[in-house]
Write a protein that holds these residues in place. Structure first.
Motif, PDB file in Angstrom:
ATOM      1  N   PRO A  72      -8.987  -3.219   4.203  1.00  0.00           N
ATOM      2  CA  PRO A  72      -8.057  -3.714   5.228  1.00  0.00           C
ATOM      3  C   PRO A  72      -7.737  -5.192   5.074  1.00  0.00           C
ATOM      4  O   PRO A  72      -8.591  -5.999   4.728  1.00  0.00           O
ATOM      5  N   ASP A  88      -8.116   2.813   5.920  1.00  0.00           N
ATOM      6  CA  ASP A  88      -7.918   1.747   4.941  1.00  0.00           C
ATOM      7  C   ASP A  88      -9.295   1.242   4.524  1.00  0.00           C
ATOM      8  O   ASP A  88     -10.062   0.755   5.352  1.00  0.00           O
ATOM      9  N   LYS A 118       0.489  -2.010   9.888  1.00  0.00           N
ATOM     10  CA  LYS A 118      -0.105  -0.732  10.278  1.00  0.00           C
ATOM     11  C   LYS A 118       0.893   0.175  10.992  1.00  0.00           C
ATOM     12  O   LYS A 118       0.832   1.397  10.851  1.00  0.00           O
ATOM     13  N   LYS A 175       0.830  -1.199   0.000  1.00  0.00           N
ATOM     14  CA  LYS A 175       0.000   0.000   0.000  1.00  0.00           C
ATOM     15  C   LYS A 175       0.868   1.254   0.000  1.00  0.00           C
ATOM     16  O   LYS A 175       0.527   2.262  -0.621  1.00  0.00           O
ATOM     17  N   LEU A 211      -6.259   3.606   0.306  1.00  0.00           N
ATOM     18  CA  LEU A 211      -6.181   4.409   1.519  1.00  0.00           C
ATOM     19  C   LEU A 211      -6.815   5.773   1.289  1.00  0.00           C
ATOM     20  O   LEU A 211      -6.885   6.257   0.156  1.00  0.00           O
ATOM     21  N   THR A 261      -1.409  -6.244   6.476  1.00  0.00           N
ATOM     22  CA  THR A 261      -0.945  -4.868   6.364  1.00  0.00           C
ATOM     23  C   THR A 261      -0.156  -4.463   7.606  1.00  0.00           C
ATOM     24  O   THR A 261      -0.611  -4.678   8.734  1.00  0.00           O
TER      25      THR A 261
END
Length: 432
Positions: free
Chosen positions: A326, A323, A332, A271, A301, A330
């Motif tokens: 999600p 997000d 975070k 991402k 995003l 990921t």
């Protein structure tokens, strides 16, 4: 010509007549020679971009009123005219999913908080206890189905109702139902965007253009079951209006790209790499008076950045990253670090710009004409009424006996210095 029947150029009479004539001519010509008093009246901002070829006058940036960047009077007017009666975006419902989850804000000196009720409805309240106006939620975020004031132990539930008031059950005229927290008008859109309006009376209708803008943004960003990733409030030393400039939007996206490129060898999720592929460097949606929404389509995003004044020289910059696709894989924490640094750098850039801003310039702020129109309109209303109009002020209810006792208690309480976190308006008194 007989000199006895004509004025002599050197006679007092002729000089007097000549002087009167010159004075009359000067009086007639003076309005055209003297500078005219400037007024701040603007038409619709969409009509401002006039082309020279059309034969119309090109409208320049409006001149800043007195105290635009650092004046206390200008800031107090903004509190009354803008932040006391405008629908303000402050959060997304994905930030408040569990009963009792709350988030606190300081909006132009008004302490407020959002809380999710047991019925899953999000409500907003002034963050002041009804007893002595002390802070109810002391942290920025938290979770509790019962919120208590630490001064005298008054406690409230998630709907704002007073559920506990130690030593007050036997006080004549005291009624718990009349001492609930002051609730704030709240609206949550279908996409989950949460707006508040601090007007104590009937608020203005939710603007259709705002609804349309959010619909368009939601389609572009692909908002579905969005999940909050990270966010925080940064306190910055600049006037909030300086943040309302399109070039800051470009700076932010560029800084995000630079941050991603430096982290390319780390374990950042895909991402982040997608952010660097972003082609649009402008905000996708601007919400009046001070919020920008960005969509990073390739990354799934979206980001919100809001500028809320804390004083005439201080701004609370709130940003949140979401997000809309999600995944458990990921990273975070890495995503949070990648966004935090660019936001901090952007704040520093605006702080440096504020140190050299000209008092005669409006700074090219987005929505500048609309801001000035709101201030001018409210000032006219106050002039008509002969005093300040405080839309956010609430009138407490209760018996006259209890109010008299409360007033006496407040006077005694104020006569002694006390420590603790006591909340008051920027102007020095409670105006809600």
């Amino acid at each position: 010509m007989d000199s006895s029947n004509a004025f002599s150029l050197s006679s007092p009479g002729s000089i007097f007549v000549a002087a009167l004539t010159l004075a009359f001519l000067a009086h007639k010509a003076w309005p055209h020679l003297s500078p005219q008093k400037k007024t701040y009246k603007f038409s619709d901002p969409s009509q401002q971009n006039c082309k020279a070829s059309s034969g119309l006058r090109v409208i320049k940036e409006p001149e800043a009123p007195e105290g635009w960047w650092s004046g206390r009077d200008a800031f107090e007017l903004e509190r009354r005219a803008l932040f006391s009666k405008t629908w303000l975006y402050i959060a997304h419902s994905s930030q408040l999913t569990k009963p009792g989850a709350y988030q606190s804000f300081d909006i132009a000196g008004f302490p407020v908080f959002l809380i999710c009720g047991k019925d899953k409805k999000i409500r907003a309240f002034h963050n002041v206890c009804r007893h002595r106006a002390y802070t109810i939620t002391r942290k920025e975020t938290g979770a509790s189905t019962v919120l208590g004031c630490r001064y005298h132990g008054w406690s409230y539930d998630t709907t704002g109702k007073l559920v506990k008031a130690p030593s007050f059950d036997d006080v004549p005229g005291f009624n718990k139902s009349e001492n609930s927290l002051f609730e704030i008008h709240t609206r949550t859109t279908e996409q989950g965007h949460v707006f508040v309006n601090l007007n104590a009376g009937e608020p203005a209708a939710f603007v259709n253009s705002t609804r349309s803008a959010l619909d368009s943004f939601s389609l572009k960003a692909g908002l579905g079951s969005s999940e909050w990733v990270t966010g925080q409030t940064l306190t910055a030393n600049f006037n909030w209006k300086l943040g309302m400039n399109d070039r800051h939007c470009t700076k932010l996206v560029e800084k995000l790209e630079q941050r991603v490129s430096k982290s390319a060898t780390s374990s950042l999720a895909s991402k982040l790499v997608a952010i660097a592929m972003q082609t649009n460097k402008q905000a996708d949606c601007s919400l009046f008076p001070g919020t920008f929404l960005y969509s990073f389509e390739n990354a799934g995003l979206w980001l919100t950045v809001s500028f809320f004044p804390a004083s005439e020289r201080t701004t609370n910059v709130r940003y949140d990253l979401f997000d809309c696709a999600p995944k458990a894989t990921t990273d975070k924490s890495a995503l949070a670090r990648a966004v935090e640094r660019p936001m901090q750098e952007l704040v520093k850039d605006i702080e440096l710009e504020f140190q050299s801003v000209s008092e005669e310039s409006t700074g090219g702020s987005t929505n500048i004409h609309r801001i000035l129109d709101c201030l001018q309109e409210h000032r006219k209303l106050e002039k008509t009424c002969g005093g300040q109009i405080l839309p956010a002020m609430h009138q407490p209810r209760g018996s006259s006996l209890f109010q008299q006792a409360e007033q006496l208690c407040k006077e005694l309480d104020c006569s002694e210095p006390r420590s603790g976190n006591r909340t008051g308006a920027v102007s020095g008194g409670l105006d809600w």
